[in-house]
Scaffold this motif. Structure first.
Motif, short mmCIF file in Angstrom:
data_model
loop_
_atom_site.label_atom_id
_atom_site.label_comp_id
_atom_site.label_asym_id
_atom_site.label_seq_id
_atom_site.Cartn_x
_atom_site.Cartn_y
_atom_site.Cartn_z
N SER A 4 -4.31 7.79 0.16
CA SER A 4 -3.06 8.42 0.59
C SER A 4 -2.02 8.27 -0.51
CB SER A 4 -2.55 7.76 1.87
OG SER A 4 -2.18 6.41 1.60
N ARG A 5 -0.94 8.98 -0.35
CA ARG A 5 0.17 8.84 -1.30
C ARG A 5 0.74 7.43 -1.26
NH1 ARG A 5 -0.56 13.79 -1.43
NH2 ARG A 5 0.48 15.71 -1.06
N GLU A 6 0.75 6.84 -0.07
CA GLU A 6 1.24 5.47 0.07
C GLU A 6 0.37 4.49 -0.72
OE1 GLU A 6 1.92 2.08 3.49
OE2 GLU A 6 1.77 4.18 4.10
N LEU A 7 -0.95 4.63 -0.61
CA LEU A 7 -1.85 3.76 -1.39
C LEU A 7 -1.69 4.01 -2.88
CD1 LEU A 7 -5.12 3.85 0.74
CD2 LEU A 7 -3.63 1.89 0.34
N ARG A 9 1.01 4.80 -4.39
CA ARG A 9 2.23 4.07 -4.79
C ARG A 9 1.95 2.58 -4.87
NH1 ARG A 9 4.74 7.81 -1.53
NH2 ARG A 9 4.77 6.42 0.27
N MET A 10 1.24 2.04 -3.87
CA MET A 10 0.95 0.60 -3.85
C MET A 10 0.15 0.15 -5.06
SD MET A 10 0.01 -0.13 0.15
CE MET A 10 -0.83 -1.65 -0.24
N SER A 12 -0.01 1.79 -8.01
CA SER A 12 0.44 2.51 -9.20
C SER A 12 0.37 1.65 -10.46
CB SER A 12 1.86 3.04 -9.00
OG SER A 12 2.76 1.96 -8.82
#
Length: 138
Positions: A4-7, A9-10, A12
């Motif tokens: 996901s986009r959240e993962l 970011r996490m 990155s």
């Protein structure tokens, strides 16, 4: 199959190279995704205790070869060297994964044996019913 986009970011901070494939949730049908998985590497941390290992048996049903640590009862699930491997250290996980990566015939044969072992020994309904009858008849 749950990127996901959240993962993103996490994680990155990590530079993923071309060895990685990320799939967003439901991007691929489960059947297609599972057909692409060759190994189920399950290196549990030193403080984690696995109680039964159903996830390992389920991976075997898909034809994934389990590479699991010793000391968690996986000896009851995996026949090491036949339907997967019981590993004693990180280097063993790495060496066996690389060996299987480079030997497609061995990987294919072991995947079939992993599936058969799970289907006929771990998840056989008739055997489980017979065991429950025995246990409850005492």
């Amino acid at each position: 199959q749950a990127w996901s986009r959240e993962l993103a970011r996490m994680f990155s901070w990590h530079k993923f190279d071309n060895r990685w494939e990320f799939y967003f949730t439901n991007q691929l049908p489960s059947r297609v995704f599972l057909s692409r998985v060759d190994l189920f590497v399950y290196p549990l941390g030193h403080s984690f205790i696995e109680s039964w290992g159903r996830v390992v048996g389920e991976a075997m049903l898909t034809g994934s070869i389990p590479l699991v640590p010793s000391g968690h009862g996986f000896e009851r699930i995996v026949v090491s060297g036949v339907s997967g491997y019981i590993c004693n250290c990180f280097d063993e996980f790495k060496a066996l994964a690389r060996e299987l990566e480079s030997d497609s015939k061995k990987r294919h044969n072991m995947a079939l044996k992993a599936h058969e072992h799970a289907r006929y020994n771990l998840f056989d309904q008739t055997k489980h019913e017979q065991l429950w009858v025995q246990v409850l008849s005492v």
